[in-house]
Design a protein around this motif. Structure first.
Motif, PDB file in Angstrom:
ATOM      1  N   ALA A 305       4.128  44.180 -40.814  1.00 27.75           N
ATOM      2  CA  ALA A 305       5.713  43.386 -40.054  1.00 27.75           C
ATOM      3  C   ALA A 305       6.176  43.021 -42.135  1.00 27.75           C
ATOM      4  CB  ALA A 305       6.060  42.948 -39.549  1.00 27.75           C
ATOM      5  N   LEU A 306       8.018  42.730 -42.095  1.00 32.82           N
ATOM      6  CA  LEU A 306       7.876  41.887 -43.097  1.00 32.82           C
ATOM      7  C   LEU A 306       8.556  40.357 -42.261  1.00 32.82           C
ATOM      8  CD1 LEU A 306      11.151  43.912 -44.503  1.00 32.82           C
ATOM      9  CD2 LEU A 306       8.509  44.673 -44.855  1.00 32.82           C
ATOM     10  N   GLY A 307       8.570  40.807 -41.426  1.00 32.47           N
ATOM     11  CA  GLY A 307       8.122  38.860 -40.961  1.00 32.47           C
ATOM     12  C   GLY A 307       8.088  38.923 -39.481  1.00 32.47           C
ATOM     13  N   ALA A 308       7.546  37.598 -39.021  1.00 34.96           N
ATOM     14  CA  ALA A 308       7.255  37.454 -37.606  1.00 34.96           C
ATOM     15  C   ALA A 308       7.351  36.538 -36.704  1.00 34.96           C
ATOM     16  CB  ALA A 308       6.253  37.752 -36.673  1.00 34.96           C
ATOM     17  N   ARG A 309       7.883  36.205 -35.824  1.00 39.39           N
ATOM     18  CA  ARG A 309       8.084  34.771 -34.975  1.00 39.39           C
ATOM     19  C   ARG A 309       8.439  34.582 -33.466  1.00 39.39           C
ATOM     20  NH1 ARG A 309      12.814  33.249 -33.241  1.00 39.39           N
ATOM     21  NH2 ARG A 309      12.467  31.317 -33.697  1.00 39.39           N
ATOM     22  N   MET A 310       7.125  33.368 -33.220  1.00 39.82           N
ATOM     23  CA  MET A 310       7.902  33.318 -31.983  1.00 39.82           C
ATOM     24  C   MET A 310       9.589  33.657 -31.073  1.00 39.82           C
ATOM     25  SD  MET A 310       7.319  29.498 -30.786  1.00 39.82           S
ATOM     26  CE  MET A 310       9.174  29.508 -30.006  1.00 39.82           C
ATOM     27  N   THR A 311       9.878  34.077 -30.178  1.00 38.82           N
ATOM     28  CA  THR A 311      11.410  33.936 -29.686  1.00 38.82           C
ATOM     29  C   THR A 311      11.580  33.284 -28.259  1.00 38.82           C
ATOM     30  OG1 THR A 311      13.619  35.255 -29.857  1.00 38.82           O
ATOM     31  CG2 THR A 311      10.732  36.008 -28.551  1.00 38.82           C
ATOM     32  N   GLY A 312      12.778  31.943 -27.852  1.00 42.36           N
ATOM     33  CA  GLY A 312      12.376  31.468 -26.885  1.00 42.36           C
ATOM     34  C   GLY A 312      12.004  29.955 -27.283  1.00 42.36           C
ATOM     35  N   GLY A 313      11.313  29.760 -25.882  1.00 42.26           N
ATOM     36  CA  GLY A 313      11.338  28.498 -25.240  1.00 42.26           C
ATOM     37  C   GLY A 313      10.213  27.696 -26.193  1.00 42.26           C
ATOM     38  N   GLY A 314       9.045  28.865 -26.195  1.00 47.38           N
ATOM     39  CA  GLY A 314       7.664  28.536 -26.790  1.00 47.38           C
ATOM     40  C   GLY A 314       6.884  28.290 -26.059  1.00 47.38           C
ATOM     41  N   PHE A 315       5.003  27.939 -25.678  1.00 45.13           N
ATOM     42  CA  PHE A 315       4.213  27.676 -24.800  1.00 45.13           C
ATOM     43  C   PHE A 315       3.644  29.095 -24.463  1.00 45.13           C
ATOM     44  CE2 PHE A 315       6.787  24.043 -25.696  1.00 45.13           C
ATOM     45  CZ  PHE A 315       5.944  22.970 -25.857  1.00 45.13           C
ATOM     46  N   GLY A 316       4.384  30.429 -24.657  1.00 44.96           N
ATOM     47  CA  GLY A 316       3.623  31.193 -24.264  1.00 44.96           C
ATOM     48  C   GLY A 316       5.255  32.364 -24.578  1.00 44.96           C
ATOM     49  N   GLY A 317       5.759  33.315 -23.783  1.00 46.96           N
ATOM     50  CA  GLY A 317       5.935  34.248 -24.065  1.00 46.96           C
ATOM     51  C   GLY A 317       6.203  35.267 -25.286  1.00 46.96           C
ATOM     52  N   CYS A 318       7.423  35.684 -25.472  1.00 49.74           N
ATOM     53  CA  CYS A 318       7.166  36.332 -26.813  1.00 49.74           C
ATOM     54  C   CYS A 318       7.460  35.817 -28.076  1.00 49.74           C
ATOM     55  CB  CYS A 318       8.416  37.407 -26.763  1.00 49.74           C
ATOM     56  SG  CYS A 318       8.786  38.437 -25.153  1.00 49.74           S
ATOM     57  N   VAL A 319       6.347  37.843 -28.968  1.00 53.46           N
ATOM     58  CA  VAL A 319       7.105  37.171 -30.331  1.00 53.46           C
ATOM     59  C   VAL A 319       7.984  37.952 -30.803  1.00 53.46           C
ATOM     60  CG1 VAL A 319       5.312  37.671 -33.137  1.00 53.46           C
ATOM     61  CG2 VAL A 319       4.762  36.366 -30.983  1.00 53.46           C
ATOM     62  N   ILE A 320       8.675  38.277 -31.679  1.00 57.00           N
ATOM     63  CA  ILE A 320       9.200  39.361 -32.112  1.00 57.00           C
ATOM     64  C   ILE A 320       8.530  39.701 -33.459  1.00 57.00           C
ATOM     65  CG2 ILE A 320      11.324  38.742 -31.512  1.00 57.00           C
ATOM     66  CD1 ILE A 320      12.436  37.555 -33.192  1.00 57.00           C
ATOM     67  N   ALA A 321       8.978  40.605 -34.030  1.00 59.51           N
ATOM     68  CA  ALA A 321       8.504  41.453 -35.699  1.00 59.51           C
ATOM     69  C   ALA A 321       9.711  41.801 -36.338  1.00 59.51           C
ATOM     70  CB  ALA A 321       7.597  41.947 -35.982  1.00 59.51           C
ATOM     71  N   LEU A 322      10.085  42.038 -38.003  1.00 56.62           N
ATOM     72  CA  LEU A 322      11.057  42.900 -38.380  1.00 56.62           C
ATOM     73  C   LEU A 322       9.731  43.682 -38.504  1.00 56.62           C
ATOM     74  CD1 LEU A 322      13.882  43.397 -38.775  1.00 56.62           C
ATOM     75  CD2 LEU A 322      13.259  42.154 -40.592  1.00 56.62           C
ATOM     76  N   VAL A 323       9.332  45.075 -38.452  1.00 64.85           N
ATOM     77  CA  VAL A 323       8.470  46.324 -38.356  1.00 64.85           C
ATOM     78  C   VAL A 323       9.645  47.521 -38.921  1.00 64.85           C
ATOM     79  CG1 VAL A 323       6.830  47.205 -37.827  1.00 64.85           C
ATOM     80  CG2 VAL A 323       7.267  44.951 -36.218  1.00 64.85           C
ATOM     81  N   PRO A 324       8.595  47.835 -40.432  1.00 67.83           N
ATOM     82  CA  PRO A 324       9.181  49.579 -40.646  1.00 67.83           C
ATOM     83  C   PRO A 324       8.833  50.682 -39.518  1.00 67.83           C
ATOM     84  CG  PRO A 324       7.596  48.455 -42.186  1.00 67.83           C
ATOM     85  CD  PRO A 324       7.559  47.588 -41.235  1.00 67.83           C
ATOM     86  N   VAL A 325       9.994  51.263 -39.114  1.00 66.74           N
ATOM     87  CA  VAL A 325       9.699  52.193 -37.939  1.00 66.74           C
ATOM     88  C   VAL A 325       8.032  52.689 -38.422  1.00 66.74           C
ATOM     89  CG1 VAL A 325      10.766  53.973 -36.768  1.00 66.74           C
ATOM     90  CG2 VAL A 325      11.991  52.523 -37.539  1.00 66.74           C
ATOM     91  N   ASP A 326       8.043  53.395 -39.090  1.00 61.56           N
ATOM     92  CA  ASP A 326       7.033  53.954 -39.107  1.00 61.56           C
ATOM     93  C   ASP A 326       5.212  53.143 -38.559  1.00 61.56           C
ATOM     94  OD1 ASP A 326       6.222  53.163 -41.750  1.00 61.56           O
ATOM     95  OD2 ASP A 326       6.847  54.588 -42.714  1.00 61.56           O
ATOM     96  N   ARG A 327       5.146  52.230 -39.102  1.00 65.62           N
ATOM     97  CA  ARG A 327       4.073  51.557 -38.363  1.00 65.62           C
ATOM     98  C   ARG A 327       4.550  50.472 -37.618  1.00 65.62           C
ATOM     99  NH1 ARG A 327       2.949  49.219 -44.811  1.00 65.62           N
ATOM    100  NH2 ARG A 327       0.827  48.942 -43.871  1.00 65.62           N
TER     101      ARG A 327
END
Ligand code: ADP
Ligand code: MG
Length: 363
Positions: A305-327
């Motif tokens: 991934a070129l970068g990744a972070r939690m999204t939303g308020g935290g304490f759980g939930g989701c991480v988003i990442a900017l990923v090359p399609v082929d990876r």
């Protein structure tokens, strides 16, 4: 007459815990959303949810039972308290936004119902009024102290764009976001750690931010212009938390603005490091991550991934990442392996495309 409106969930690309600090955020709507089918009934207010299979009828909008019914009937209660003559209603909600995963299933419900009621009752609410009613449904009827980001995103996002939200005045601006044009996609990893228990922590962070602003003589942390000076001014031994919260909010606002400028220049890949810096700030300064979020973000970065972070308020939930399609496939497998190895619940992953905000469907 029956009307049907659909309002989406969202991911926040960057700008976390900035909304209640009069700051900046950059959400986009996801394809998943809630459909509200609303019609005038004979008597009472009946709500159904396709997700929990329940049907509940209440007689008085001002005496709603606790729980999900408050989301579904919150907008009607707000309108009634603002003097709208709300007739008996039937409200059916059906959503494919995962509940409690930080993707704003709650805003999808209140925004789909608010827009449906506006249509059904011919209220002709302005964009600001739609926002005010859906926010009040969550803030006042449910009692969730959200800062307005979720409802703004659900109401105003458009396909292929992120929504720059400025919480100093709740103004919004669309900014093109086309990762596919760069061979990239946004991968969402739901850790399946529910953030629902985190109300107390959320309130504590809000309080710390307010305290810090007060100590600095500012209306909000958005107004911090000289961060080093602000950190020096918070000089009491017990000020550690205030300093960390101030640093997160000030640096996060700056990162949002940098991302906006990169996207305007069409330079999607270079936002990656800013996403990762946001995660580090939320982990080390604002302290709203949990081990599952940190593991997912780190694993995604290792997997390309070129970068990744939690999204939303935290304490759980989701991480988003900017990923090359082929990876993407390899990245998903890497997170599954890492979670299994750490003894965490299996995560659920999907790719997200910037999608449309609330819209009317054929009834
Ligand atoms: P998030 O918005 O991140 O999904 P919240 O805690 O803010 O998490 O909102 C989740 C709550 O919203 C659920 O516990 C439930 O009360 C309500 N909710 C959301 N979608 C539905 C649905 N389709 N049916 C019933 N309740 C729902
Ligand atoms: Mg929510």
């Amino acid at each position: 007459m029956t009307v049907r409106w659909r309002a989406p969930g969202r991911v926040n690309l960057i700008g976390e815990h900035t909304d209640y600090n009069a700051g900046l955020a950059l959400p986009f709507a996801i394809e998943q959303g809630c459909t509200a089918t609303v019609s005038v009934a004979q008597h009472g207010f009946t709500v159904t949810s396709a997700q929990n299979g329940e049907q509940v009828t209440v007689d008085d909008l001002h005496e709603l039972p606790d729980g999900w019914v408050r989301y579904a009937l919150g907008p009607a209660a707000v309108l009634a308290s603002r003097g709208v003559d709300v007739p008996p209603l039937r409200v059916e909600i059906d959503s494919d936004v995962p509940l409690g995963a930080g993707l704003s299933s709650s805003a999808a419900v209140v925004c789909s119902v608010t827009t449906a009621l506006d249509d059904l009752l011919g209220l002709d609410l302005s964009p600001d009024d739609l926002l005010a009613v859906s926010r009040a449904a969550e803030n006042d009827v449910v009692g969730a102290p959200t800062g307005g980001l979720d409802q703004l995103a659900s109401l105003r996002c458009e396909a292929g764009q992120v929504l720059r939200c400025d919480f100093a005045d709740f103004s919004t601006e669309l900014v093109p976001f086309d990762p596919a044009a760069h061979g990239l996609t946004v991968l969402v990893v739901d850790t399946r750690v529910e953030h629902g228990h985190a109300g107390g922590e959320y309130a504590a962070r809000r309080h710390a931010c307010e305290q810090a602003a007060t100590r600095l003589g500012l209306g909000s942390l958005r107004e911090v212009t000289d961060l080093p000076a602000a950190l020096v001014a918070l000089d009491r031994p017990e000020d550690g938390e205030l300093r960390r919260c101030t640093r997160h909010v000030a640096t996060e606002n700056a990162r949002v603005q940098e991302v906006v400028e990169l996207l305007r220049a069409g330079d999607v890949p270079r936002i990656g490091p800013l996403l990762s810096a946001s995660h580090a700030s939320l982990r080390d300064d604002f302290r709203v991550t949990v081990p599952e979020l940190d593991l997912a973000a780190a694993t995604l970065e290792e997997a390309g991934a070129l970068g990744a972070r939690m999204t939303g308020g935290g304490f759980g939930g989701c991480v988003i990442a900017l990923v090359p399609v082929d990876r993407v496939d390899a990245a998903v497998r890497a997170v599954e392996r890492a979670f299994a190895g750490a003894g965490h619940r299996a995560p659920v992953s999907f790719t997200a495309r910037p999608s449309a905000g609330a819209s009317r469907l054929d009834a």
